[in-house]
Design an enzyme around this catalytic site. Structure first.
Site, PDB file in Angstrom:
ATOM      1  N   MET A 169       0.844  -1.193   0.000  1.00  0.00           N
ATOM      2  CA  MET A 169       0.000   0.000   0.000  1.00  0.00           C
ATOM      3  C   MET A 169       0.877   1.240   0.000  1.00  0.00           C
ATOM      4  SD  MET A 169      -3.013  -1.020   2.710  1.00  0.00           S
ATOM      5  CE  MET A 169      -1.921  -1.897   3.849  1.00  0.00           C
ATOM      6  N   VAL A 170       0.668   2.109  -0.963  1.00  0.00           N
ATOM      7  CA  VAL A 170       1.452   3.332  -1.072  1.00  0.00           C
ATOM      8  C   VAL A 170       1.264   4.179   0.187  1.00  0.00           C
ATOM      9  CG1 VAL A 170       1.763   5.470  -2.383  1.00  0.00           C
ATOM     10  CG2 VAL A 170       1.369   3.314  -3.582  1.00  0.00           C
ATOM     11  N   CYS A 266      -1.750  -1.755 -10.254  1.00  0.00           N
ATOM     12  CA  CYS A 266      -2.093  -0.397  -9.812  1.00  0.00           C
ATOM     13  C   CYS A 266      -2.729   0.388 -10.953  1.00  0.00           C
ATOM     14  CB  CYS A 266      -0.856   0.330  -9.306  1.00  0.00           C
ATOM     15  SG  CYS A 266      -1.201   2.007  -8.728  1.00  0.00           S
ATOM     16  N   LYS A 305       1.670  -9.081  -8.909  1.00  0.00           N
ATOM     17  CA  LYS A 305       0.314  -8.779  -8.443  1.00  0.00           C
ATOM     18  C   LYS A 305      -0.447  -8.148  -9.597  1.00  0.00           C
ATOM     19  CE  LYS A 305      -2.140  -6.534  -4.605  1.00  0.00           C
ATOM     20  NZ  LYS A 305      -2.980  -5.524  -5.298  1.00  0.00           N
ATOM     21  N   ASN A 364      -6.834 -11.100  -3.156  1.00  0.00           N
ATOM     22  CA  ASN A 364      -6.780  -9.743  -2.620  1.00  0.00           C
ATOM     23  C   ASN A 364      -8.034  -8.992  -3.053  1.00  0.00           C
ATOM     24  OD1 ASN A 364      -5.293  -6.693  -3.527  1.00  0.00           O
ATOM     25  ND2 ASN A 364      -5.572  -7.317  -1.416  1.00  0.00           N
ATOM     26  N   GLY A 365      -8.479  -8.052  -2.205  1.00  0.00           N
ATOM     27  CA  GLY A 365      -9.631  -7.223  -2.557  1.00  0.00           C
ATOM     28  C   GLY A 365     -10.860  -7.478  -1.720  1.00  0.00           C
TER      29      GLY A 365
END
Length: 641
Positions: A169-170, A266, A305, A364-365
């Site tokens: 996560m940025v 992303c 990813k 993920n999600g």
């Protein structure tokens, strides 16, 4: 099945006897992580055997890239570091025999009970080196075993099956958050996406105060910071659209991380405009090139990813092609690149992928639709038939989502996070951002408003009633820095060349006329006496990043015993020592008439006369040379601070 195994990467060369070189990764203290090398070892079973598709072929690892030295200095064990030469772990890049790491540099761990626990309350406990085993419930580190066939100690590779994983996560996945997630039960943690071009500008720096490995940009900002506590379970995620750049970055960080991941999901413009992130999904050939290059080029597991494509068939076909590159696992965010968190996650697509490939699939999600507490992680895993689950926003809101016993109260979580932020000198803006994500709807409370107004780490600690912890921690750091400075100074004094003439002087430009310096006077004197021009050798002390210079004039060396904050100041100080020893004027205002100033005035007047007569010629180079600072100004780049 033959497993890919690794020589332990936790060995280090002994402390450098003279860390006075302008590089801080390889020679600053010797306390660096060695790049691993792999060898084939037969295994009959075990947990690692459940990970399929490991390359059975052994490939010698590439050594991590160090920083460059600027002059020839003796190294421990013989040899030397030469100007503009990148030193390696051994001759021709061959790794030296491994040795157990000294206990003094053991990983800094947080004390834990039988269940995963938060950091201890006192700063001394946070800073105290503890035994290497991780807290109970934290990520399982690769086991070190000795091969009976080779006698070599090897590490089993990172496994991606049955794991709870902190997602990249940025601005969130920095070191404090990663360590906190590990304490609460996460087994693998991903760092935030870091762009390849930015990483290639960084230098690897061993930070002895914090006991970390830092990758520092030219502007002195720490781009990536890691520590021994997470070395066996942190995956480095990069944004890249070029195979060679990706490989260069992977080699740079390989010895400090457990795996390498390429971000292909992303959807943000800052990533896609450079052909990275989700933009790669429309270029399978480039995906294949990047992943194949990494798999062949490094000895650590490679993952990627992605997001799902418009149709299930397209997504499955892409994943099958990715699987053939030899990667260790693939993480799938179950949304299309144009979808956002409020859109439902497509569990059916992740399930179709899981059933179509043999490598581990990481789902993920699920934070919005599924994961509200620990038991929901298993529910999401079953719904997607995935090997593991990667958690992003649910962990950002409360990292204790990884606790089997249930989440901690938010106040405790935030205080635990702040302890790590202070312990590892996290920039206050990043700390504040992560805390704001945890507060969410409480941002409008009195505490939230105080947090929003905080402009330093100290003020953040005051908001959360942790001012005493901050003061205690900073005091410990100050004492540690003083101790290291004293030790380095003692070592430096022992290594001093007795033939060097020394004085305790500093250059203060206020004491000299404009554009007139001691180096100019020294250069002018050398030419008058028909000596070779002065030669400056400048070195940087890694601990405090101060500079010291030695000038050689007529085969005699001179230096100031005082260290300066820049290379140019250090060279001016060395010139002053030389001039005072020789009894030559150094150009100070108090010395009266300055012949260099008069000489410059005459030359300026001659140029004006030439222009008046229409002869606008360039200044002769031999006259310009009287006023240059010397060639050494271009030889040694200043190091980041």
């Amino acid at each position: 099945m033959a497993l890919r195994c690794f020589q332990p990467a936790d060995t280090r060369r002994g402390r450098s006897q003279r860390p006075t070189v302008t590089q801080r990764g390889w020679l600053s203290s010797g306390r660096r992580l060695r790049s691993s090398s792999c060898c084939p070892v037969r295994a009959a079973g075990g947990a690692a055997a459940s990970c399929p598709r490991w390359r059975p072929r052994c490939r010698r690892s590439r050594r991590a890239q160090g920083t460059r030295t600027t002059l020839t200095l003796p190294l421990p064990g013989g040899g030397c570091a030469q100007h503009d030469r990148r030193p390696g772990p051994g001759s021709h890049g061959r790794p030296r025999p491994s040795a157990p790491p000294p206990s003094a540099i053991a990983a800094v761990h947080v004390a834990a009970a039988a269940a995963p626990a938060a950091p201890p309350d006192d700063a001394a406990a946070v800073l105290r080196p503890l035994p290497t085993p991780a807290p109970a419930g934290a990520a399982e580190e690769p086991r070190e075993e000795e091969s009976s066939a080779t006698g070599m100690t090897v590490n089993t590779p990172l496994c991606f099956r049955g794991k709870s994983i902190l997602a990249p996560m940025v601005r969130v996945g920095t070191l404090p958050m990663r360590l906190l997630a590990l304490d609460y039960g996460a087994e693998i943690v991903y760092c935030e996406e870091l762009i390849d071009i930015k990483m290639l500008q960084c230098k690897r720096v061993v930070n002895e105060i914090l006991e970390t490995v830092d990758f520092v940009a030219p502007n002195e900002r720490v781009v990536f910071r890691t520590c021994e506590r997470e070395r066996h379970c942190v995956v480095f995620q990069m944004g890249s659209a070029d195979a060679e750049r990706a490989l260069a970055v992977a080699k740079l960080v390989e010895s400090d991380v457990a795996g390498i991941d390429i971000n292909m999901g992303c959807p943000k413009e800052y990533s896609t405009k450079g052909g990275m992130g989700a933009a790669l999904l429309s270029d399978p050939d480039k995906i294949e090139s990047i992943l194949t290059t990494l798999v062949k080029g490094i000895c650590k597991p490679v993952t990627c990813k992605i997001r799902i494509l418009p149709s299930v068939e397209e997504t499955v076909n892409l994943v099958k092609r990715i699987e053939k590159t030899g990667i260790a696992a693939i993480a799938v965010h179950g949304r299309k690149k144009e979808e956002r968190p409020q859109h439902p996650v497509h569990c059916d697509v992740i399930k179709a992928i899981s059933e179509a490939v043999s490598i581990p699939v990481i789902a993920n999600g699920g934070s919005h639709d599924f994961i509200k507490e620990y038991t929901d992680i298993e529910t999401f895993q079953k719904a997607t038939a995935a090997s593991s689950v990667m958690i992003a926003r649910a962990a950002m809101w409360n990292p204790s989502i990884f606790r089997k016993e249930g989440p901690f109260p938010l106040k405790k979580v935030m205080q635990d996070y702040i302890k790590y932020a202070v312990r590892y000198d996290n920039h206050y803006t990043n700390t504040k951002y992560c805390l704001c994500q945890m507060l969410r709807e409480q941002l409008e409370t009195t505490q939230g408003k105080k947090l929003h107004a905080a402009q330093s780490t100290q003020e953040i600690c005051e908001v959360f009633e942790m001012a005493d912890f901050y003061e205690e921690t900073t005091t410990i750091f100050a004492a540690k820095k003083t101790s290291l400075e004293t030790k380095i100074q003692d070592e430096d004094d022992q290594m001093e060349d007795p033939d060097v003439i020394k004085m305790a002087v500093r250059f203060d430009k206020r004491e000299y006329p404009p554009q007139i310096t001691p180096k100019m006077y020294l250069l002018e004197w050398c030419r008058k006496e028909k000596h070779p021009q002065p030669v400056y050798e400048t070195v940087q002390r890694p601990l405090d990043r101060l500079f010291c210079s030695i000038v050689t004039v007529a085969e005699q060396k001179y230096k100031s015993t005082l260290w300066d904050k820049s290379k140019k100041l250090a060279e001016q100080a060395a010139a002053i020592v030389c001039l005072r020893t020789l009894g030559v004027p150094e150009g100070k205002l108090c010395e009266g008439e300055n012949h260099l100033i008069n000489k410059r005035k005459r030359e300026d007047q001659e140029r004006l006369n030439n222009r008046d007569h229409g002869d606008d010629l360039a200044e002769p180079s031999h006259k310009k040379a009287n006023f240059i600072e010397g060639p050494s100004d271009m030889n040694v780049p200043e190091m980041p601070r």
